[in-house]
Scaffold this motif. Structure first.
Motif, short mmCIF file in Angstrom:
data_model
loop_
_atom_site.label_atom_id
_atom_site.label_comp_id
_atom_site.label_asym_id
_atom_site.label_seq_id
_atom_site.Cartn_x
_atom_site.Cartn_y
_atom_site.Cartn_z
N MET A 187 0.83 -1.21 0.00
CA MET A 187 0.00 0.00 0.00
C MET A 187 0.86 1.26 0.00
SD MET A 187 -2.73 -1.26 2.86
CE MET A 187 -3.76 0.20 2.90
N ASN A 188 1.96 1.21 0.73
CA ASN A 188 2.84 2.37 0.83
C ASN A 188 3.41 2.77 -0.53
OD1 ASN A 188 4.52 4.30 2.37
ND2 ASN A 188 6.20 2.99 1.73
N ILE A 189 3.55 1.81 -1.43
CA ILE A 189 4.09 2.07 -2.76
C ILE A 189 2.99 2.55 -3.71
CG2 ILE A 189 5.20 0.98 -4.77
CD1 ILE A 189 6.55 -0.96 -2.79
N GLU A 190 1.81 1.99 -3.63
CA GLU A 190 0.80 2.20 -4.65
C GLU A 190 -0.37 3.12 -4.28
OE1 GLU A 190 1.27 1.31 -7.64
OE2 GLU A 190 2.90 -0.14 -7.42
N GLU A 191 -0.75 3.16 -3.01
CA GLU A 191 -1.94 3.91 -2.64
C GLU A 191 -1.62 5.39 -2.42
OE1 GLU A 191 -4.77 2.53 -2.89
OE2 GLU A 191 -4.39 0.38 -2.63
N ASP A 192 -2.53 6.26 -2.82
CA ASP A 192 -2.38 7.69 -2.53
C ASP A 192 -2.47 7.94 -1.03
OD1 ASP A 192 -2.17 8.21 -5.24
OD2 ASP A 192 -4.31 8.61 -5.47
N ASN A 193 -3.33 7.14 -0.36
CA ASN A 193 -3.55 7.30 1.07
C ASN A 193 -3.94 5.94 1.64
OD1 ASN A 193 -5.31 7.78 3.54
ND2 ASN A 193 -4.53 9.85 3.20
N MET A 194 -3.15 5.42 2.55
CA MET A 194 -3.40 4.08 3.07
C MET A 194 -4.71 3.98 3.83
SD MET A 194 0.16 2.19 4.10
CE MET A 194 0.91 3.42 5.12
N PHE A 223 5.64 3.96 9.45
CA PHE A 223 4.21 3.97 9.11
C PHE A 223 3.35 4.57 10.22
CE2 PHE A 223 4.29 0.27 5.82
CZ PHE A 223 4.78 1.15 4.88
N PRO A 224 2.22 5.18 9.84
CA PRO A 224 1.29 5.80 10.80
C PRO A 224 0.34 4.76 11.39
CG PRO A 224 0.49 6.20 8.59
CD PRO A 224 1.79 5.46 8.44
N TRP A 225 0.84 3.95 12.30
CA TRP A 225 0.06 2.80 12.78
C TRP A 225 -1.22 3.22 13.50
CZ3 TRP A 225 1.00 -1.32 10.31
CH2 TRP A 225 2.28 -1.59 9.85
N TYR A 226 -1.19 4.31 14.23
CA TYR A 226 -2.40 4.72 14.93
C TYR A 226 -3.50 5.04 13.93
CZ TYR A 226 -5.47 7.08 18.23
OH TYR A 226 -6.57 7.43 18.99
N GLU A 227 -3.16 5.76 12.86
CA GLU A 227 -4.15 6.10 11.83
C GLU A 227 -4.65 4.86 11.10
OE1 GLU A 227 -1.32 7.60 12.39
OE2 GLU A 227 -1.79 9.73 12.74
N ILE A 228 -3.75 3.92 10.85
CA ILE A 228 -4.16 2.67 10.21
C ILE A 228 -5.16 1.92 11.10
CG2 ILE A 228 -3.32 0.37 9.53
CD1 ILE A 228 -0.71 1.83 8.61
N GLY A 229 -4.87 1.87 12.39
CA GLY A 229 -5.79 1.24 13.32
C GLY A 229 -7.14 1.93 13.36
N MET A 230 -7.14 3.26 13.31
CA MET A 230 -8.40 4.01 13.29
C MET A 230 -9.24 3.65 12.08
SD MET A 230 -7.26 7.85 14.53
CE MET A 230 -8.90 8.49 14.17
N ALA A 231 -8.59 3.50 10.91
CA ALA A 231 -9.31 3.14 9.70
C ALA A 231 -9.90 1.74 9.79
CB ALA A 231 -8.39 3.26 8.49
N LEU A 232 -9.14 0.81 10.36
CA LEU A 232 -9.65 -0.55 10.53
C LEU A 232 -10.86 -0.57 11.45
CD1 LEU A 232 -6.25 -2.45 10.85
CD2 LEU A 232 -7.87 -2.64 8.94
#
Length: 299
Positions: A187-194, A223-232
């Motif tokens: 995702m870090n390579i391809e996505e505009d925003n994870m 990586f912004p793990w807190y933000e990733i967790g929020m999205a999940l």
């Protein structure tokens, strides 16, 4: 959410003895061990039974991952290769059913790693793969297995590079067992925003891999793990979180993943274990919600 790790963190060969890691991951604080389907190709019923019993005895969930070779390509224009691929997945899915494994993920709609010395015909391969994944997805459904299509970066695959592409593919397949699989490294390579990609996947997200931008364990990169967790949490994801770090060079694992230097910094197995223990504690803390202390677990 349940937390796991891929066996290859410790190994250099895909077909290594993976049963030995079941007790290890339990002791390190994981819920899940992810194994490779490579070990299941020529496995005996006795070995299958032993693997299943060990997981049950340790109270560890097993999931499976796989990077199919060119002869197992569901998007191939060669009917013989497609027949071989469908036969291969049928055999593997029945073994997963016996083992009580309910999740299979990877580039299981094409082949990996892609040989870019050959011509690429994405549109035609897409249509063939959709039709053949539909066939295999129905077999997976009968076996109680979620067939999770991993979104891969452009250097490792060409058919599905973004969550948007995967969602469109899954919608075309239109089989409930066929789901989206996301991996933070890709995702870090391809996505505009994870985080937006996770939100886009929504209820179709069937499996989630985590690893840092440098392929080390979560917490040892940027990586912004807190933000990733929020999205999940925002999509109500209650599935598996499986870390897939690769830090050891050498062997077929190091060659396929392109680990050309020792990312472990010379770590002995005891240090690899401690890093994994710290990382899963870190993820549980960061992904647990707004009351978690982001800095309470130091790696």
């Amino acid at each position: 959410m349940k937390y796991g790790i891929y066996f290859a963190y410790w190994e250099k060969e895909w077909n290594a003895d993976q049963k030995q890691y079941i007790a290890k991951v339990k002791e390190l604080g994981f819920d899940i061990l992810e194994i490779s389907c490579a070990m299941l190709k020529n496995i005996s019923m006795q070995e299958l039974t032993s693997l299943k019993k060990e997981a049950e005895d340790q109270g560890i969930i097993l999931t499976a991952g796989y990077g199919p070779n060119a002869q197992e390509n569901l998007g191939s224009d060669n009917p013989e290769i497609v027949r071989n691929a469908i036969s291969f997945y049928t055999d593997i899915l029945k073994k997963l059913e016996f083992l009580g494994i309910h999740t299979l993920g990877g580039g299981i709609y094409s082949y990996w790693p892609v040989d870019y010395s050959k011509p690429i015909h994405k549109a035609e391969d897409w249509e063939r793969s959709v039709a053949n994944v539909r066939t295999v997805g129905r077999i997976a459904q009968d076996c109680g297995v979620d067939y999770c299509l991993e979104v891969l970066n452009r250097f490792e695959g060409y058919l599905i590079n973004t969550c948007a592409e995967c969602k469109a593919f899954v919608e075309q397949v239109d089989v409930p067992s066929v789901k989206i699989m996301l991996d933070t490294f890709h995702m870090n390579i391809e996505e505009d925003n994870m985080t937006e990609a996770i939100l886009l996947a929504g209820s179709r997200l069937g499996h989630f891999h985590v690893g840092e931008n440098n392929r080390r364990v979560p917490g040892k990169g940027g990586f912004p793990w807190y933000e990733i967790g929020m999205a999940l949490r925002a999509i109500g994801y209650q599935g598996n979180i499986v870390m897939e770090p690769f830090v050891r060079s050498g062997g077929t694992v190091g060659s396929d993943i392109k680990i050309w230097r020792d990312l472990s910094c010379g770590a002995a197995m005891e240090q690899l274990d401690q890093d994994a223990r710290n990382s899963v504690a870190f993820l549980r803390n960061v992904f647990s919600g707004p009351n978690s202390d982001y800095n309470s677990v130091l790696l």
